[in-house]
Design an enzyme around this catalytic site. Structure first.
Site, PDB file in Angstrom:
ATOM      1  N   ARG A  39      12.269  17.159  31.878  1.00 47.18           N
ATOM      2  CA  ARG A  39      12.337  18.574  32.243  1.00 47.18           C
ATOM      3  C   ARG A  39      12.010  19.493  31.072  1.00 47.18           C
ATOM      4  NH1 ARG A  39      17.513  18.627  36.485  1.00 47.18           N
ATOM      5  NH2 ARG A  39      16.323  17.772  38.240  1.00 47.18           N
ATOM      6  N   GLY A  79      16.134  19.246  45.898  1.00 47.97           N
ATOM      7  CA  GLY A  79      16.541  20.120  46.998  1.00 47.97           C
ATOM      8  C   GLY A  79      15.526  21.186  47.339  1.00 47.97           C
ATOM      9  N   LYS A  99      19.404   8.301  56.654  1.00 52.22           N
ATOM     10  CA  LYS A  99      19.992   8.955  57.830  1.00 52.22           C
ATOM     11  C   LYS A  99      19.089  10.022  58.438  1.00 52.22           C
ATOM     12  CE  LYS A  99      24.793   8.276  56.367  1.00 52.22           C
ATOM     13  NZ  LYS A  99      26.085   8.943  56.075  1.00 52.22           N
TER      14      LYS A  99
END
Length: 402
Positions: free
Chosen positions: A41, A383, A202
Site C-alpha cells: 500500500r 470492500g 455464501k
C-alpha cells in the site's frame, strides 16, 4: 462518470510549486512488532507522491490505521510507517503528531517545495468517521488542494474521504485514477460480450452483487461454496457440502432473473468431491446430479466445468472476477481456480481480453495461480471494489466528479 485527475489540477491550477496537497492515502498496512510486514500500500501511493513532488508541491499525507474509534491509541500511530516510506521515496519524510491544529500547520509550513509529511492517524479524531463538517474544515485549513488516492476507503463517507473533497479543489490521485479507469473498462463501459466469475462461500454475502451482475453481464459463472446452493436449488444431491439451504428460493430467483435479463448462468457441470478438506486427500470427479454420500463434500469444479468456462471466456472481450472456484488454499482443490486464472491471464497478456479481478480472496487466489502481473488490473480495495461491483455509489468517488 468523469472525474478530476492530477493532470486537471496542473492544467487548471497551473503552477503547484509551494502549494500544499492534502493526499488521502491508504497506509492501513500489516504490521508486526512495530514493523511494516507488507509495503504494497505504500508502493501504490508512490506515483502520486512523486508527481506532486515533481510539480514542486508540498505533500501532506492523510491516512488511517486500524480502528482507534476516535481516541488516541499509541499502538495505532502511523509513525512506524515513516522509515519504510522514506526508503521507498528516497527522501526525508517528516511526521506530525496530529493531523489538524497548530502543530500540523507549523510542520507543513516548514516544509520545502517537494517535501513530504505524514500526518498522524485521522481516526484518532471522532470527527473523521462521523464526517463532521467542523473536523473537515480543520483538515481543509492545512492545504490548497485535495487528492484522494485511497480507492479502498472511497466507500466510506468520512471527513478525509468525502467531507474534505467538498471544501478544496479535489482530484483523483494516480492510483485512484488507474482503479477507476480499470473498473469502468470492466463494468462501467465495457467492450462486450462481458463475462463475470463470482465465487466464495455464501450466496447471502453476495446477494446485491449477483443481482446487479445478472443485469450487467452477458455470462456469469458461479463457483465455490455458493455454487452448491444453486445446485441444491436445482434439486441436485450435494451430500455434506457447504451450502445455504435456506437460500434455495433466493437462488432460484437469481436464476430466473438471469434468464429474464439474457445473462447466461454457468454453474458447475462436474465436481471434485472428497470426504475431508486435506492436502492430497483421495478425491474423485462426479457429474452434477450424481448421488453423493452424506460424507461427500464438493470442494472444487471439475475439468469439464473448467473447459466450458474457458470456452465461454474465449467468446468474450471483458471479464470481471470476484472469488475462487474452489477451496484453492488446499491442493488439489485449487485446480479449477488455477486453470481458469492462467487461461484468463494468457488472454489478457495477449491483448484479447480486458481482465479485472478483486475483492475478498480473489487477490490471494490470483497470486496463488501466479498470474496477478498478467491480469489487466487486480484491485486490492476489498470492500470498495465489492460495493462498486454491486452498483452502489461510492462517496469518495462521487466527490471527485468532473
Amino acid at each position: 462518470m468523469t472525474f478530476r485527475t492530477l493532470d486537471d489540477a496542473m492544467k487548471s491550477g497551473g503552477d503547484l510549486a509551494g502549494k500544499t496537497a492534502l493526499v488521502r492515502v491508504d497506509f492501513n498496512v500489516p504490521m508486526e512488532g512495530g514493523k511494516v510486514t507488507d509495503d504494497t500500500r505504500l508502493r501504490v501511493a508512490l506515483p502520486t507522491i512523486q508527481k506532486l513532488r515533481d510539480a514542486g508541491a508540498k505533500v501532506a499525507l492523510l491516512a488511517h490505521f486500524d480502528r482507534p474509534k476516535g481516541k488516541v491509541v499509541p499502538s495505532m500511530s502511523l509513525q512506524p510507517v515513516v522509515d519504510d516510506l522514506e526508503a521507498l521515496i528516497g527522501a526525508p519524510v517528516r511526521f506530525a503528531d496530529d493531523c489538524v491544529g497548530d502543530e500540523a500547520k507549523a510542520a507543513i509550513a516548514d516544509l520545502d517545495a517537494g517535501g513530504v509529511i505524514l500526518l498522524e492517524n485521522v481516526r484518532f479524531h471522532a470527527g473523521e468517521e462521523a464526517n463532521d463538517p467542523a473536523f473537515a474544515r480543520q483538515l481543509a485549513q492545512l492545504g490548497d488542494l485535495y487528492v484522494n488516492d485511497a480507492f479502498s476507503a472511497a466507500h466510506r463517507a468520512h471527513a478525509s474521504t468525502e467531507g474534505l473533497a467538498r471544501l478544496l479543489p479535489a482530484y483523483a490521485g494516480e492510483s485512484m485514477r488507474r482503479e477507476l479507469e480499470a473498473l469502468d473498462a470492466a463494468l462501467g463501459n465495457p467492450t462486450k460480450p462481458v463475462i463475470g466469475i463470482v465465487g466464495g462461500a455464501k450466496v447471502s454475502t453476495k446477494l446485491d452483487l449477483l443481482k446487479n451482475l445478472v443485469g450487467q453481464l452477458d455470462k456469469l459463472a458461479i463457483g465455490g461454496g455458493m455454487a452448491n446452493t444453486f445446485l441444491y436449488a436445482q434439486g441436485f444431491d450435494i451430500g455434506g457440502s457447504l451450502a445455504e439451504k435456506d437460500m434455495e428460493a433466493t437462488a432460484r430467483e437469481i436464476m430466473q432473473e438471469a434468464a429474464d435479463r439474457g445473462c447466461e448462468l454457468l454453474l458447475p457441470i462436474d465436481l471434485i468431491v472428497a470426504t475431508e478438506v486435506k492436502p492430497g486427500i483421495d478425491h474423485r470427479t462426479v457429474e452434477a446430479g450424481d448421488t453423493l454420500s452424506a460424507d461427500d463434500k464438493i470442494l472444487d469444479a471439475g475439468p469439464a466445468s473448467v473447459a466450458r468456462l474457458n470456452a465461454a471466456i474465449d467468446g468474450c472481450k471483458t471479464l470481471i472476477w470476484n472469488g475462487p472456484l474452489g477451496v484453492f488454499e488446499v491442493p488439489p482443490f485449487d485446480a479449477a481456480t488455477v486453470a481458469v486464472a492462467r487461461h484468463v491471464a494468457a488472454r489478457a497478456k495477449a491483448g484479447s481480453l480486458v481482465a479485472v479481478g478483486g475483492g475478498g480472496d480473489t487477490v490471494s487466489a490470483l497470486n496463488h495461480a501466479g498470474v496477478s502481473d498478467d491480469m489487466t488490473f487486480v484491485s486490492t480495495a476489498g470492500g470498495a471494489f465489492l460495493e462498486w461491483m454491486e452498483g452502489k455509489p461510492l462517496p469518495g468517488v462521487l466527490a471527485l466528479r468532473g
